[in-house]
Design a protein around this motif. Structure first.
Motif: not given
Length: 250
Positions: A140-142, A148-150, A155-156, A159-162
């Protein structure tokens, strides 16, 4: 070591040739191979601009090893040269993911030093990218925000672009690269890799790695220092997804 004037001049001529073209013929730059002092000087020049030099096949290459290098291809240059006019940095992130996956297919998910296959078809490449993006979507997004921080990677948005790319026309292999589809996007990435002399189209929509690509992957691409752990993350997605699904059964 103390260098004489002739050695410095010869070394700078070799470095200048590499700096302008990014590579040089080993026969033309034979002093780099034959003279330890000149080779050492050339490598010192390269180090000053965050680059490395290596020999692959019949060529000597000057390759940037950090984003601070003046020879590093900027995002703006990539967008201007290879992507449609409305492209953003997210397009470049998706390009990078596609490249990671393509090299991973040659190197058995980066578990081997030598390639384990001779070529990769564009269709297989597309399937593998789809698989990895689907694995990302299992979170999930959370959870993705924490990842993303790590990894300092969006990454979100990837995924949305693809997901936003139209895959209804993927079987149409002659479509223009400006058409918003996953296959045409990979063809755009393919053109970029060909321009960088990292892959060769051997026909029948099959791609082969160049010696330059093999050397870069073996010496630098697999090093955590350069890939920031992204390779390991991308190829642990399936395992992490399975563990997540198993935990949901308890």
């Amino acid at each position: 070591m103390i260098y004489n004037q002739e050695q410095v001049i010869q070394a700078f001529k070799i470095y200048s040739k590499l700096a302008v073209n990014g590579y040089g013929d080993t026969d033309e730059l034979r002093l780099y191979l034959a003279d330890d002092a000149i080779r050492g000087l050339v490598e010192q020049f390269a180090k000053e601009v965050d680059c490395t030099i290596f020999v692959a096949g019949d060529c000597i290459y000057l390759i940037p090893i950090s984003m601070s290098s003046p020879f590093h291809i900027s995002n703006e240059n990539i967008k201007k040269t290879y992507l449609p006019s409305k492209a953003t940095n997210i397009d470049i992130y998706v390009m990078y993911v596609a490249v990671i996956i393509m090299f991973g297919e040659f190197y058995n998910s980066y578990q081997t030093i030598e390639p384990t296959r001779d070529f990769l078809s564009i269709d297989d490449w597309l399937l593998r990218v789809n698989d990895r993006i689907l694995s990302l979507k299992a979170y999930d997004k959370e959870e993705l925000k924490e990842l993303e921080k790590e990894y300092e990677y969006n990454w979100i948005s990837i995924v949305e672009k693809w997901d936003a790319m139209d895959d209804l026309k993927e079987k149409v292999k002659t479509q223009d690269a400006r058409v918003s589809s996953r296959l045409s996007f990979l063809n755009t990435v393919k053109k970029f890799l060909e321009a960088q002399e990292l892959i060769v189209d051997i026909g029948n929509d099959e791609l082969e790695l160049t010696q330059k690509a093999k050397t870069i992957v073996q010496r630098y691409y697999m090093e955590h220092e350069y890939n920031r752990g992204i390779l390991e993350f991308m190829y642990k997605l399936e395992q992490m997804k399975g563990e997540k699904e198993d935990a949901g059964h308890f």
